[in-house]
Design a protein around this motif. Sequence first.
Motif, PDB file in Angstrom:
ATOM      1  N   LEU A 289       0.817  -1.221   0.000  1.00  9.37           N
ATOM      2  CA  LEU A 289       0.000   0.000   0.000  1.00  9.37           C
ATOM      3  C   LEU A 289       0.852   1.273   0.000  1.00  9.37           C
ATOM      4  O   LEU A 289       0.481   2.281  -0.608  1.00  9.37           O
ATOM      5  CB  LEU A 289      -0.919   0.019   1.224  1.00  9.37           C
ATOM      6  N   ASP A 290       1.993   1.228   0.691  1.00  7.58           N
ATOM      7  CA  ASP A 290       2.813   2.436   0.809  1.00  7.58           C
ATOM      8  C   ASP A 290       3.838   2.575  -0.307  1.00  7.58           C
ATOM      9  O   ASP A 290       4.677   3.468  -0.273  1.00  7.58           O
ATOM     10  CB  ASP A 290       3.528   2.465   2.168  1.00  7.58           C
ATOM     11  N   ALA A 291       3.773   1.697  -1.307  1.00  2.00           N
ATOM     12  CA  ALA A 291       4.756   1.764  -2.387  1.00  2.00           C
ATOM     13  C   ALA A 291       4.095   1.750  -3.767  1.00  2.00           C
ATOM     14  O   ALA A 291       4.733   1.393  -4.755  1.00  2.00           O
ATOM     15  CB  ALA A 291       5.735   0.597  -2.262  1.00  2.00           C
ATOM     16  N   VAL A 292       2.825   2.151  -3.818  1.00  2.00           N
ATOM     17  CA  VAL A 292       2.135   2.191  -5.110  1.00  2.00           C
ATOM     18  C   VAL A 292       2.700   3.350  -5.926  1.00  2.00           C
ATOM     19  O   VAL A 292       2.733   4.499  -5.452  1.00  2.00           O
ATOM     20  CB  VAL A 292       0.617   2.383  -4.906  1.00  2.00           C
ATOM     21  N   PRO A 293       3.183   3.099  -7.144  1.00  3.07           N
ATOM     22  CA  PRO A 293       3.759   4.190  -7.948  1.00  3.07           C
ATOM     23  C   PRO A 293       2.753   5.313  -8.192  1.00  3.07           C
ATOM     24  O   PRO A 293       1.564   5.066  -8.407  1.00  3.07           O
ATOM     25  CB  PRO A 293       4.124   3.495  -9.268  1.00  3.07           C
ATOM     26  N   ALA A 294       3.237   6.520  -8.173  1.00  6.56           N
ATOM     27  CA  ALA A 294       2.370   7.683  -8.368  1.00  6.56           C
ATOM     28  C   ALA A 294       1.734   7.698  -9.747  1.00  6.56           C
ATOM     29  O   ALA A 294       0.660   8.276  -9.940  1.00  6.56           O
ATOM     30  CB  ALA A 294       3.165   8.960  -8.138  1.00  6.56           C
ATOM     31  N   ASP A 295       2.396   7.072 -10.720  1.00  4.54           N
ATOM     32  CA  ASP A 295       1.874   7.092 -12.089  1.00  4.54           C
ATOM     33  C   ASP A 295       1.014   5.872 -12.418  1.00  4.54           C
ATOM     34  O   ASP A 295       0.648   5.656 -13.579  1.00  4.54           O
ATOM     35  CB  ASP A 295       3.031   7.191 -13.092  1.00  4.54           C
ATOM     36  N   LEU A 296       0.671   5.069 -11.381  1.00  3.43           N
ATOM     37  CA  LEU A 296      -0.189   3.907 -11.621  1.00  3.43           C
ATOM     38  C   LEU A 296      -1.633   4.377 -11.733  1.00  3.43           C
ATOM     39  O   LEU A 296      -2.252   4.796 -10.746  1.00  3.43           O
ATOM     40  CB  LEU A 296      -0.043   2.887 -10.493  1.00  3.43           C
ATOM     41  N   LYS A 297      -2.182   4.319 -12.926  1.00  3.06           N
ATOM     42  CA  LYS A 297      -3.514   4.854 -13.181  1.00  3.06           C
ATOM     43  C   LYS A 297      -4.515   3.725 -13.422  1.00  3.06           C
ATOM     44  O   LYS A 297      -4.144   2.589 -13.661  1.00  3.06           O
ATOM     45  CB  LYS A 297      -3.491   5.775 -14.417  1.00  3.06           C
ATOM     46  N   GLY A 298      -5.787   4.067 -13.380  1.00  2.89           N
ATOM     47  CA  GLY A 298      -6.823   3.107 -13.706  1.00  2.89           C
ATOM     48  C   GLY A 298      -7.286   2.303 -12.508  1.00  2.89           C
ATOM     49  O   GLY A 298      -6.904   2.556 -11.358  1.00  2.89           O
ATOM     50  N   ASP A 299      -8.153   1.317 -12.777  1.00  2.00           N
ATOM     51  CA  ASP A 299      -8.700   0.481 -11.711  1.00  2.00           C
ATOM     52  C   ASP A 299      -7.603  -0.353 -11.067  1.00  2.00           C
ATOM     53  O   ASP A 299      -6.676  -0.827 -11.738  1.00  2.00           O
ATOM     54  CB  ASP A 299      -9.773  -0.450 -12.274  1.00  2.00           C
ATOM     55  N   LEU A 300      -7.761  -0.565  -9.748  1.00  2.00           N
ATOM     56  CA  LEU A 300      -6.774  -1.309  -8.981  1.00  2.00           C
ATOM     57  C   LEU A 300      -7.470  -2.396  -8.164  1.00  2.00           C
ATOM     58  O   LEU A 300      -8.653  -2.301  -7.843  1.00  2.00           O
ATOM     59  CB  LEU A 300      -6.011  -0.370  -8.040  1.00  2.00           C
ATOM     60  N   ILE A 301      -6.702  -3.402  -7.811  1.00  2.00           N
ATOM     61  CA  ILE A 301      -7.185  -4.516  -6.992  1.00  2.00           C
ATOM     62  C   ILE A 301      -6.367  -4.563  -5.712  1.00  2.00           C
ATOM     63  O   ILE A 301      -5.139  -4.420  -5.750  1.00  2.00           O
ATOM     64  CB  ILE A 301      -7.034  -5.866  -7.732  1.00  2.00           C
ATOM     65  N   THR A 302      -7.033  -4.743  -4.558  1.00  2.00           N
ATOM     66  CA  THR A 302      -6.313  -5.031  -3.321  1.00  2.00           C
ATOM     67  C   THR A 302      -6.725  -6.413  -2.826  1.00  2.00           C
ATOM     68  O   THR A 302      -7.842  -6.875  -3.057  1.00  2.00           O
ATOM     69  CB  THR A 302      -6.608  -4.000  -2.209  1.00  2.00           C
ATOM     70  N   LYS A 303      -5.792  -7.064  -2.158  1.00  2.00           N
ATOM     71  CA  LYS A 303      -6.044  -8.375  -1.556  1.00  2.00           C
ATOM     72  C   LYS A 303      -5.027  -8.573  -0.445  1.00  2.00           C
ATOM     73  O   LYS A 303      -3.948  -7.949  -0.450  1.00  2.00           O
ATOM     74  CB  LYS A 303      -5.935  -9.480  -2.607  1.00  2.00           C
ATOM     75  N   PRO A 304      -5.314  -9.425   0.548  1.00  2.00           N
ATOM     76  CA  PRO A 304      -4.321  -9.690   1.591  1.00  2.00           C
ATOM     77  C   PRO A 304      -3.055 -10.304   0.984  1.00  2.00           C
ATOM     78  O   PRO A 304      -3.136 -11.126   0.064  1.00  2.00           O
ATOM     79  CB  PRO A 304      -5.033 -10.688   2.505  1.00  2.00           C
ATOM     80  N   ASP A 305      -1.922  -9.899   1.506  1.00  2.00           N
ATOM     81  CA  ASP A 305      -0.664 -10.440   0.979  1.00  2.00           C
ATOM     82  C   ASP A 305      -0.614 -11.955   1.114  1.00  2.00           C
ATOM     83  O   ASP A 305      -0.061 -12.646   0.258  1.00  2.00           O
ATOM     84  CB  ASP A 305       0.524  -9.809   1.715  1.00  2.00           C
ATOM     85  N   ASP A 306      -1.224 -12.491   2.190  1.00  2.00           N
ATOM     86  CA  ASP A 306      -1.200 -13.939   2.391  1.00  2.00           C
ATOM     87  C   ASP A 306      -2.576 -14.571   2.211  1.00  2.00           C
ATOM     88  O   ASP A 306      -2.842 -15.665   2.700  1.00  2.00           O
ATOM     89  CB  ASP A 306      -0.654 -14.293   3.785  1.00  2.00           C
ATOM     90  N   GLY A 307      -3.460 -13.896   1.494  1.00  2.00           N
ATOM     91  CA  GLY A 307      -4.805 -14.427   1.291  1.00  2.00           C
ATOM     92  C   GLY A 307      -4.815 -15.610   0.343  1.00  2.00           C
ATOM     93  O   GLY A 307      -3.903 -15.787  -0.472  1.00  2.00           O
ATOM     94  N   ALA A 308      -5.856 -16.431   0.451  1.00  2.00           N
ATOM     95  CA  ALA A 308      -6.015 -17.590  -0.418  1.00  2.00           C
ATOM     96  C   ALA A 308      -7.157 -17.321  -1.400  1.00  2.00           C
ATOM     97  O   ALA A 308      -8.237 -16.872  -1.009  1.00  2.00           O
ATOM     98  CB  ALA A 308      -6.324 -18.841   0.401  1.00  2.00           C
TER      99      ALA A 308
END
Length: 321
Positions: A143-162
């Motif tokens: 979350l704290d390292a998302v590039p500033a130029d990353l545009k458009g829809d994004l997906i989040t998920k737990p780092d260790d999720g199944a």
Amino acid sequence: MRVFICEYVTSGGLRDKPLPETLLPAALQVRDALIRDLETLPGISTILAYDDRLPKPSEDSVPVGKGDDAWICWSGLAHEADVVWPVGPETGGVLARMVRLMNESAERLIASSPAAIDLVSSKLRTAQVLAQNFIPHVPTYTLDAVPADLKGDLITKPDDGAGSENMRAWPSREALPRTGRLVVQPFVHGTPVSLTVLVRPDGVTLLAANQLHLSHLVGVLSLTGVTVGAIDDTDGTLAVLAQKVVAAVPGLSGIIGIDVILSPSGPLVVEVNPRVTVAYAGLHAALGISPAAFLPELIRDGRPPAMPHLPRPRPVELDLR
């Protein structure tokens, strides 16, 4: 030969919690498919534990009741077995703990190594390894390292999720949550696919390429079904990709899953599942043969026959709703 099938959800791993409605259908389908496949093989019988809130899967299954320690029960059953086949989520280190426990109790395991499980349990570390090995993959950030130029829809998920556990879609970088052990990936347009892969000491075989069916409701992404064997790999592109992924992660073993997006620019690896996935439940019907027959752990001298040429799988629908 006695095989202890230890599927985490159905075997009592959540006996002190409510049974999860989102995970239970897939867990039951996988467990029941493992039982059917193993019991079709000559000389094989199964050992089972079960959460006593669920129907008894066989006459001599061992119940895990309220207040029981499932891990102690499993350790005892592993001592009785010739082979243990543990299946569980990577979340919270569960699968790695299961494998370490079974390693202390059983002579043979159908499982990836704890080191391999630990590595691919982190989507961030998996992406880093794929990048180091020049394997095309979906970029993955904290979350704290998302590039500033990353545009458009994004997906989040737990780092260790199944699987699709707690997977969310966001319209922009600015809309992302600010805290949590989450990773961020760009939303990639394409077909979501799961590769079912057999990993043996003598080689890597793509058993089936399966189309994943996802629902998207108010930003929440969920897996609703799988069409096992729906994706054709006539040119061998996906088989080669699977071989590269396995080579990049030493210790993967047995029947595993590799999630991929078939994008306009080619297949991109999303994550690696170091265990059977729900697609296994339709694999026997798709192939016309028990995939368990290919596992060296189920052959007394550990040397199974060479892999036959497999026909193209027949598509099989699995509904997870």
